[in-house]
Design an enzyme around this catalytic site. Structure first.
Site, PDB file in Angstrom:
ATOM      1  N   ASN A 211       0.847  -1.197   0.000  1.00 34.59           N
ATOM      2  CA  ASN A 211       0.000   0.000   0.000  1.00 34.59           C
ATOM      3  C   ASN A 211       0.881   1.245   0.000  1.00 34.59           C
ATOM      4  O   ASN A 211       2.112   1.140  -0.001  1.00 34.59           O
ATOM      5  CB  ASN A 211      -0.949  -0.029   1.208  1.00 34.59           C
ATOM      6  CG  ASN A 211      -0.174  -0.130   2.509  1.00 34.59           C
ATOM      7  OD1 ASN A 211       0.628   0.728   2.841  1.00 34.59           O
ATOM      8  ND2 ASN A 211      -0.405  -1.202   3.251  1.00 34.59           N
ATOM      9  N   ASP A 280      -3.851  -5.914   4.308  1.00 34.63           N
ATOM     10  CA  ASP A 280      -4.976  -6.694   4.829  1.00 34.63           C
ATOM     11  C   ASP A 280      -5.071  -8.080   4.203  1.00 34.63           C
ATOM     12  O   ASP A 280      -5.758  -8.948   4.735  1.00 34.63           O
ATOM     13  CB  ASP A 280      -6.281  -5.934   4.604  1.00 34.63           C
ATOM     14  CG  ASP A 280      -6.423  -4.789   5.602  1.00 34.63           C
ATOM     15  OD1 ASP A 280      -6.078  -5.006   6.777  1.00 34.63           O
ATOM     16  OD2 ASP A 280      -6.843  -3.689   5.206  1.00 34.63           O
ATOM     17  N   LYS A 290       8.820 -16.862 -11.035  1.00 36.24           N
ATOM     18  CA  LYS A 290       8.210 -15.637 -11.569  1.00 36.24           C
ATOM     19  C   LYS A 290       7.010 -15.992 -12.458  1.00 36.24           C
ATOM     20  O   LYS A 290       7.136 -16.855 -13.343  1.00 36.24           O
ATOM     21  CB  LYS A 290       9.272 -14.870 -12.367  1.00 36.24           C
ATOM     22  CG  LYS A 290       8.780 -13.553 -12.878  1.00 36.24           C
ATOM     23  CD  LYS A 290       9.839 -12.845 -13.687  1.00 36.24           C
ATOM     24  CE  LYS A 290       9.224 -11.680 -14.423  1.00 36.24           C
ATOM     25  NZ  LYS A 290      10.119 -11.104 -15.407  1.00 36.24           N
ATOM     26  N   PHE A 324      -4.273   2.979  14.844  1.00 35.21           N
ATOM     27  CA  PHE A 324      -4.419   4.050  13.860  1.00 35.21           C
ATOM     28  C   PHE A 324      -5.483   3.620  12.873  1.00 35.21           C
ATOM     29  O   PHE A 324      -5.575   2.433  12.547  1.00 35.21           O
ATOM     30  CB  PHE A 324      -3.071   4.323  13.152  1.00 35.21           C
ATOM     31  CG  PHE A 324      -2.086   5.003  14.072  1.00 35.21           C
ATOM     32  CD1 PHE A 324      -1.495   4.299  15.115  1.00 35.21           C
ATOM     33  CD2 PHE A 324      -1.775   6.339  13.916  1.00 35.21           C
ATOM     34  CE1 PHE A 324      -0.616   4.921  15.992  1.00 35.21           C
ATOM     35  CE2 PHE A 324      -0.905   6.978  14.783  1.00 35.21           C
ATOM     36  CZ  PHE A 324      -0.321   6.263  15.825  1.00 35.21           C
ATOM     37  N   LYS A 338     -13.326   0.420  15.824  1.00 34.89           N
ATOM     38  CA  LYS A 338     -12.045  -0.295  15.967  1.00 34.89           C
ATOM     39  C   LYS A 338     -11.549  -0.259  17.415  1.00 34.89           C
ATOM     40  O   LYS A 338     -10.949  -1.221  17.893  1.00 34.89           O
ATOM     41  CB  LYS A 338     -10.988   0.293  15.010  1.00 34.89           C
ATOM     42  CG  LYS A 338     -11.296  -0.087  13.559  1.00 34.89           C
ATOM     43  CD  LYS A 338     -10.403   0.596  12.541  1.00 34.89           C
ATOM     44  CE  LYS A 338     -10.917   0.278  11.134  1.00 34.89           C
ATOM     45  NZ  LYS A 338     -10.204   0.959  10.078  1.00 34.89           N
ATOM     46  N   LYS A 342     -11.033  -3.953  18.882  1.00 32.39           N
ATOM     47  CA  LYS A 342      -9.661  -4.404  19.128  1.00 32.39           C
ATOM     48  C   LYS A 342      -9.223  -4.134  20.570  1.00 32.39           C
ATOM     49  O   LYS A 342      -8.052  -4.294  20.907  1.00 32.39           O
ATOM     50  CB  LYS A 342      -8.697  -3.735  18.129  1.00 32.39           C
ATOM     51  CG  LYS A 342      -9.086  -3.991  16.655  1.00 32.39           C
ATOM     52  CD  LYS A 342      -7.974  -3.670  15.670  1.00 32.39           C
ATOM     53  CE  LYS A 342      -8.466  -3.806  14.230  1.00 32.39           C
ATOM     54  NZ  LYS A 342      -7.407  -3.779  13.241  1.00 32.39           N
TER      55      LYS A 342
HETATM   56  N1  CTP Z   1      -3.807  -3.581  11.922  1.00 33.59           N
HETATM   57  C1  CTP Z   1      -3.153  -4.714  12.372  1.00 33.59           C
HETATM   58  N2  CTP Z   1      -3.127  -5.837  11.607  1.00 33.59           N
HETATM   59  C2  CTP Z   1      -3.761  -5.872  10.425  1.00 33.59           C
HETATM   60  C3  CTP Z   1      -4.429  -4.736   9.959  1.00 33.59           C
HETATM   61  C4  CTP Z   1      -4.437  -3.604  10.733  1.00 33.59           C
HETATM   62  O1  CTP Z   1      -2.579  -4.673  13.466  1.00 33.59           O
HETATM   63  N3  CTP Z   1      -3.707  -6.987   9.711  1.00 33.59           N
HETATM   64  C5  CTP Z   1      -3.792  -2.384  12.764  1.00 33.59           C
HETATM   65  C6  CTP Z   1      -3.217  -1.157  12.071  1.00 33.59           C
HETATM   66  O2  CTP Z   1      -1.817  -1.050  12.298  1.00 33.59           O
HETATM   67  C7  CTP Z   1      -3.971  -0.014  12.735  1.00 33.59           C
HETATM   68  C8  CTP Z   1      -5.317  -0.624  13.086  1.00 33.59           C
HETATM   69  O3  CTP Z   1      -5.121  -2.043  13.073  1.00 33.59           O
HETATM   70  O4  CTP Z   1      -3.366   0.428  13.908  1.00 33.59           O
HETATM   71  C9  CTP Z   1      -6.428  -0.291  12.140  1.00 33.59           C
HETATM   72  O5  CTP Z   1      -6.021  -0.621  10.843  1.00 33.59           O
HETATM   73  P1  CTP Z   1      -6.968  -0.397   9.588  1.00 33.59           P
HETATM   74  O6  CTP Z   1      -6.314  -0.911   8.359  1.00 33.59           O
HETATM   75  O7  CTP Z   1      -7.451   1.033   9.597  1.00 33.59           O
HETATM   76  O8  CTP Z   1      -8.224  -1.267   9.979  1.00 33.59           O
HETATM   77  P2  CTP Z   1      -8.612  -2.740   9.721  1.00 33.59           P
HETATM   78  O9  CTP Z   1      -8.845  -3.354  11.050  1.00 33.59           O
HETATM   79  O10 CTP Z   1      -7.658  -3.418   8.805  1.00 33.59           O
HETATM   80  O11 CTP Z   1     -10.036  -2.572   9.035  1.00 33.59           O
HETATM   81  P3  CTP Z   1     -10.447  -2.013   7.575  1.00 33.59           P
HETATM   82  O12 CTP Z   1      -9.349  -2.363   6.639  1.00 33.59           O
HETATM   83  O13 CTP Z   1     -11.711  -2.727   7.300  1.00 33.59           O
HETATM   84  O14 CTP Z   1     -10.669  -0.540   7.723  1.00 33.59           O
END
Ligand code: CTP
Length: 402
Positions: A211, A280, A290, A324, A338, A342
């Site tokens: 990303n 994610d 490859k 975050f 969240k 969490k």
């Molecule tokens: N996070 C994590 N592990 C993941 C994804 C996210 O620990 N696999 C943590 C990120 O570092 C951040 C928080 O969870 O502090 C929220 O991440 P975000 O990507 O905004 O949320 P998600 O829980 O992944 O939900 P969504 O993608 O549906 O918004």
């Protein structure tokens, strides 16, 4: 407003070729809000003219035994009394030796001898001079005084054409050391764990899913926590940023690697700041070779990566958990969701679709969301946002203890 606002710094320059790099340091100090008085030795003035420092600092630079200050009624004693910090860059073997023996034969060494404030020394010299037992002995004597702080020297190519230890530390690193010395140490004795940057999930040996995270917010948090006296561990995905000064860095590549590293260091920490943009999804199956473009109509099958914060929250650790949330649109409802899902203490949320708060910019506009409150901060630099987040963390830690 910079961190060095209202600070008065004596910038000592002695006669090393590296003196030209001190101009950059002078610029950084002034830009961050400090009042800077340059004091050059006679030898330094042969390397870089005092006019350059005058232009950069807005004050006449002093040379040798000084003159301007005395003429304006400010003796060396006033100078050293007014100084919050003296930084000498470059510090030659000769000046280090003189200071270590309490000699005062020019304005700079006199100011050091009559001062009580911290003194940062950034040595620069030939490797053999640096390694000479006499220099070692002088340094040992200097470091018996707690207020004498050595920054560098770095190892690298030297002006004399040789390679080795003796190169003046980068101006940016000296600048960071100045800010660290002058910061309030309200995280002293605390261990802060920060995750930052993106993760990369491999598709095959040459490609990955990732990303747009630059890692800047997480790295700003690391620098701020180091300045405030914390022991800091950074678990970092791949970024183009320089390793932050004063922190232990654990480099990782994938979400699974980041999960292992975070869980490993969790037990010892007081705060986890999970600023990483963890990917994610990962591939169900990574191609060992490859993938060729002749494979028309290729489709890939994904599965979710481990949710690191969710796992951490489920373990109910003793440390403070800060998550975050990068959202597109109003980030508050998602941040609240969240926070609960969490089991976090605080969520820092922002709308990444705004041009000044998204990926790879130096500013951010965030909301601090906890169980009771949602506070929106104004548009700030990521550095200032980091300070405000840590202000909140310090208060939360104090409450936790109390
Ligand atoms: N996070 C994590 N592990 C993941 C994804 C996210 O620990 N696999 C943590 C990120 O570092 C951040 C928080 O969870 O502090 C929220 O991440 P975000 O990507 O905004 O949320 P998600 O829980 O992944 O939900 P969504 O993608 O549906 O918004």
């Amino acid at each position: 407003m910079g961190l060095l606002d209202k600070k008065f710094i004596v910038l000592g320059v002695t006669g090393g070729i590296a003196a030209y790099r001190t101009c950059e340091l002078a610029r950084m100090l002034v830009k961050d809000g400090a009042g800077v008085q340059a004091v050059l030795t006679g030898a330094a003035a042969e390397m870089v003219g005092p006019v350059t420092f005058q232009a950069l600092t807005g004050r006449p630079a002093e040379v040798g035994r000084g003159g301007n200050l005395a003429a304006s009624g400010m003796a060396h004693i006033d100078l050293s009394q007014r100084a919050d910090l003296i930084v000498i860059a470059p510090a030659t073997a000769n000046t280090l030796a003189k200071i270590s023996w309490g000699m005062a034969d020019n304005l700079l060494t006199t100011a050091v001898l009559s001062s009580t404030c911290p003194v940062i020394l950034a040595p620069a010299m030939n490797t053999r001079m640096w390694n000479n037992p006499l220099t070692r002995e002088n340094l040992e004597r200097l470091q018996r005084l707690e207020r004498m702080i050595l920054v560098g020297p770095a190892v690298g190519s030297l002006a004399c054409g040789e390679e080795g230890a003796g190169r003046m530390e980068e101006p940016g690193a000296i600048f960071e050391a100045v800010r660290t010395v002058l910061s309030v140490k309200d995280l002293k004795g605390r261990h802060v764990l920060v995750s930052a940057g993106p993760t990369r999930e491999p598709l095959d040996p040459v490609r990955y899913l990732s990303n747009r995270s630059s890692g800047k917010m997480g790295y700003a948090l690391v620098a701020a926590a180091v300045r405030r006296g914390a022991k800091v561990t950074l678990v970092s995905g791949p970024t183009g940023l320089e390793a932050p000064w004063g922190a232990r860095v654990v480099p990782v590549e994938t979400a699974a690697g980041m999960a292992r590293a975070v869980l490993k260091h969790l037990a010892k920490c007081d705060v986890l700041l999970m600023a990483a943009a963890v990917a994610d999804f990962e591939l169900r199956k990574i191609a060992r070779k490859k993938i060729k473009k002749s494979q028309a109509g290729l489709s890939i099958s994904l599965k979710p990566t481990p949710d690191i914060l969710l796992r951490v929250g489920q373990q109910k650790p003793k440390c403070l958990l800060v998550g975050f949330a990068a959202e597109t649109g109003n980030p508050v409802p998602e941040a609240q969701r969240k926070l609960k899902a969490k089991k976090l203490d605080l969520v820092v949320a922002n709308d990444v679709s705004l041009p000044d708060a998204g990926f790879d910019v130096d500013t951010n506009r965030v909301h601090l969301v906890d169980g009771k409150d949602n506070r929106e901060l104004p548009l700030l630099s990521k550095e200032e946002v980091a300070e405000r987040i840590l202000d909140r963390v310090v208060r939360m830690l104090a409450r936790k203890r109390g």
